[in-house]
Motif scaffolding. Sequence first.
Motif, PDB file in Angstrom:
ATOM      1  N   MET A  92       0.838  -1.198   0.000  1.00 14.15           N
ATOM      2  CA  MET A  92       0.000   0.000   0.000  1.00 14.15           C
ATOM      3  C   MET A  92       0.869   1.242   0.000  1.00 14.15           C
ATOM      4  SD  MET A  92      -2.891  -1.060  -0.495  1.00 14.15           S
ATOM      5  CE  MET A  92      -3.531   0.591  -0.606  1.00 14.15           C
ATOM      6  N   PRO A  93       0.296   2.412  -0.299  1.00 13.07           N
ATOM      7  CA  PRO A  93       1.088   3.617  -0.426  1.00 13.07           C
ATOM      8  C   PRO A  93       1.787   3.985   0.869  1.00 13.07           C
ATOM      9  CG  PRO A  93      -1.249   4.142  -0.307  1.00 13.07           C
ATOM     10  CD  PRO A  93      -1.151   2.671  -0.460  1.00 13.07           C
ATOM     11  N   THR A  94       3.047   4.497   0.736  1.00 13.67           N
ATOM     12  CA  THR A  94       3.772   4.948   1.915  1.00 13.67           C
ATOM     13  C   THR A  94       3.432   6.393   2.234  1.00 13.67           C
ATOM     14  OG1 THR A  94       5.636   5.513   0.481  1.00 13.67           O
ATOM     15  CG2 THR A  94       5.674   3.345   1.535  1.00 13.67           C
ATOM     16  N   GLY A  95       2.892   7.131   1.257  1.00 10.38           N
ATOM     17  CA  GLY A  95       2.480   8.507   1.476  1.00 10.38           C
ATOM     18  C   GLY A  95       0.984   8.578   1.710  1.00 10.38           C
ATOM     19  N   LEU A  96       0.392   9.670   1.270  1.00  8.59           N
ATOM     20  CA  LEU A  96      -1.058   9.837   1.428  1.00  8.59           C
ATOM     21  C   LEU A  96      -1.811   9.020   0.381  1.00  8.59           C
ATOM     22  CD1 LEU A  96      -1.247  13.689   2.105  1.00  8.59           C
ATOM     23  CD2 LEU A  96      -1.252  11.818   3.777  1.00  8.59           C
ATOM     24  N   ALA A  97      -2.835   8.323   0.819  1.00  7.14           N
ATOM     25  CA  ALA A  97      -3.608   7.473  -0.083  1.00  7.14           C
ATOM     26  C   ALA A  97      -4.521   8.302  -0.964  1.00  7.14           C
ATOM     27  CB  ALA A  97      -4.434   6.475   0.722  1.00  7.14           C
ATOM     28  N   LYS A  98      -4.605   7.915  -2.234  1.00  8.63           N
ATOM     29  CA  LYS A  98      -5.495   8.565  -3.197  1.00  8.63           C
ATOM     30  C   LYS A  98      -6.683   7.645  -3.435  1.00  8.63           C
ATOM     31  CE  LYS A  98      -1.590  10.896  -5.421  1.00  8.63           C
ATOM     32  NZ  LYS A  98      -0.584  10.343  -4.476  1.00  8.63           N
ATOM     33  N   ILE A  99      -7.875   8.178  -3.244  1.00 10.33           N
ATOM     34  CA  ILE A  99      -9.084   7.356  -3.248  1.00 10.33           C
ATOM     35  C   ILE A  99     -10.092   7.877  -4.267  1.00 10.33           C
ATOM     36  CG2 ILE A  99     -11.062   6.620  -1.838  1.00 10.33           C
ATOM     37  CD1 ILE A  99      -9.255   6.670   0.583  1.00 10.33           C
ATOM     38  N   LEU A 100     -10.784   6.951  -4.921  1.00 11.97           N
ATOM     39  CA  LEU A 100     -11.919   7.290  -5.789  1.00 11.97           C
ATOM     40  C   LEU A 100     -13.185   6.746  -5.164  1.00 11.97           C
ATOM     41  CD1 LEU A 100     -13.334   8.163  -8.468  1.00 11.97           C
ATOM     42  CD2 LEU A 100     -12.860   5.846  -9.292  1.00 11.97           C
ATOM     43  N   ILE A 101     -14.204   7.589  -5.077  1.00 15.88           N
ATOM     44  CA  ILE A 101     -15.537   7.170  -4.646  1.00 15.88           C
ATOM     45  C   ILE A 101     -16.474   7.296  -5.834  1.00 15.88           C
ATOM     46  CG2 ILE A 101     -17.488   7.662  -3.133  1.00 15.88           C
ATOM     47  CD1 ILE A 101     -15.487   8.871  -1.147  1.00 15.88           C
ATOM     48  N   ALA A 102     -17.078   6.177  -6.237  1.00 19.10           N
ATOM     49  CA  ALA A 102     -18.000   6.189  -7.374  1.00 19.10           C
ATOM     50  C   ALA A 102     -19.369   5.708  -6.918  1.00 19.10           C
ATOM     51  CB  ALA A 102     -17.464   5.303  -8.499  1.00 19.10           C
ATOM     52  N   ASP A 103     -20.316   6.640  -6.878  1.00 13.46           N
ATOM     53  CA  ASP A 103     -21.697   6.337  -6.477  1.00 13.46           C
ATOM     54  C   ASP A 103     -22.599   7.376  -7.135  1.00 13.46           C
ATOM     55  OD1 ASP A 103     -24.219   6.311  -4.752  1.00 13.46           O
ATOM     56  OD2 ASP A 103     -23.065   4.678  -3.832  1.00 13.46           O
ATOM     57  N   ASP A 104     -23.758   6.952  -7.611  1.00 13.98           N
ATOM     58  CA  ASP A 104     -24.615   7.903  -8.311  1.00 13.98           C
ATOM     59  C   ASP A 104     -25.475   8.738  -7.364  1.00 13.98           C
ATOM     60  OD1 ASP A 104     -25.969   5.521  -7.719  1.00 13.98           O
ATOM     61  OD2 ASP A 104     -27.480   5.858  -9.263  1.00 13.98           O
ATOM     62  N   HIS A 105     -25.352   8.516  -6.062  1.00 11.93           N
ATOM     63  CA  HIS A 105     -26.089   9.317  -5.083  1.00 11.93           C
ATOM     64  C   HIS A 105     -25.136  10.324  -4.437  1.00 11.93           C
ATOM     65  CE1 HIS A 105     -28.656   5.682  -5.400  1.00 11.93           C
ATOM     66  NE2 HIS A 105     -29.632   6.574  -5.306  1.00 11.93           N
ATOM     67  N   ALA A 106     -25.383  11.609  -4.690  1.00 13.45           N
ATOM     68  CA  ALA A 106     -24.494  12.659  -4.205  1.00 13.45           C
ATOM     69  C   ALA A 106     -24.383  12.657  -2.681  1.00 13.45           C
ATOM     70  CB  ALA A 106     -24.964  14.030  -4.693  1.00 13.45           C
ATOM     71  N   ILE A 137     -24.567  10.153  -0.608  1.00  9.99           N
ATOM     72  CA  ILE A 137     -23.693   9.062  -0.167  1.00  9.99           C
ATOM     73  C   ILE A 137     -22.232   9.434  -0.386  1.00  9.99           C
ATOM     74  CG2 ILE A 137     -22.984   6.690  -0.658  1.00  9.99           C
ATOM     75  CD1 ILE A 137     -25.891   6.006  -1.139  1.00  9.99           C
ATOM     76  N   ARG A 138     -21.935   9.998  -1.562  1.00  9.30           N
ATOM     77  CA  ARG A 138     -20.546  10.417  -1.824  1.00  9.30           C
ATOM     78  C   ARG A 138     -20.100  11.455  -0.803  1.00  9.30           C
ATOM     79  NH1 ARG A 138     -22.445  11.168  -7.037  1.00  9.30           N
ATOM     80  NH2 ARG A 138     -21.898  13.383  -6.979  1.00  9.30           N
ATOM     81  N   GLU A 139     -20.964  12.431  -0.532  1.00 10.93           N
ATOM     82  CA  GLU A 139     -20.606  13.501   0.401  1.00 10.93           C
ATOM     83  C   GLU A 139     -20.331  12.939   1.797  1.00 10.93           C
ATOM     84  OE1 GLU A 139     -23.742  16.335   0.211  1.00 10.93           O
ATOM     85  OE2 GLU A 139     -23.349  16.863  -1.891  1.00 10.93           O
ATOM     86  N   GLY A 140     -21.144  11.972   2.216  1.00  7.31           N
ATOM     87  CA  GLY A 140     -20.938  11.363   3.522  1.00  7.31           C
ATOM     88  C   GLY A 140     -19.611  10.626   3.604  1.00  7.31           C
ATOM     89  N   MET A 141     -19.263   9.910   2.539  1.00  8.83           N
ATOM     90  CA  MET A 141     -17.989   9.184   2.519  1.00  8.83           C
ATOM     91  C   MET A 141     -16.810  10.145   2.497  1.00  8.83           C
ATOM     92  SD  MET A 141     -18.756   6.092  -0.135  1.00  8.83           S
ATOM     93  CE  MET A 141     -20.078   4.921   0.153  1.00  8.83           C
TER      94      MET A 141
END
Length: 208
Positions: free
Chosen positions: A1-15, A17-21
């Motif tokens: 796994m990354p040694t620095g800051l992790a880069k994440i993608l959140i894919a959901d069609d409900h805004a 839910i994305r905002e909460g994550m």
Amino acid sequence: MPTGLAKILIADDHALIREGMVSLLSRLDNIGTISEAADGKTALSILQSVPINLAILDIHLPGLTGLDVAREVRNRSLDIRLMLMTGDISEELATSAIRELSLEAYLFKKNDMRQFETAVKAVLTGNVFFPPELALADTGEATSTNSLSVRERQVVKLIAEGHTSESAANVLGISPHTVRKHRENIKRKLGLGTVAELSSYAMRNQFL
């Protein structure tokens, strides 16, 4: 796994839910850029063009589904860890997806954000997470297999095919030192180190 800051993608069609994550993830340590997508086509485009460590995909994305996107990630051998989420409480679907796509995590949306946080932390530290209510057969070896990164799976396959660390490095376009580091990680995760052990493991898990 990354040694620095992790880069994440959140894919959901409900805004919402994305905002909460995004809100939860932004409070965690070692989280860097968080990208968002509302459909599968956009998610895949981001995954192909932006360095991402973890993709969190809703199974029922419009256009390309989360399953479609995950298959493309695996088919293209992108070094991205995958978490699928769904509101469909189907053990058959979950088990099939986990095994087909070697997922690092699977979540039912009925569960709370604490489980989501636990799953993200597990994946970003090189582990896997599946809901306690999901009874996977052959959990020991299946879980160990899912803990391997895409690159580690590639190394297992090449070593099992008879490659040395040096020749595997040439095939993968990386340094022999990096291959040896991957082998150390594989041994730590699987408890397997010899060529014979890795070859047997690769055959049992259909790497060859």
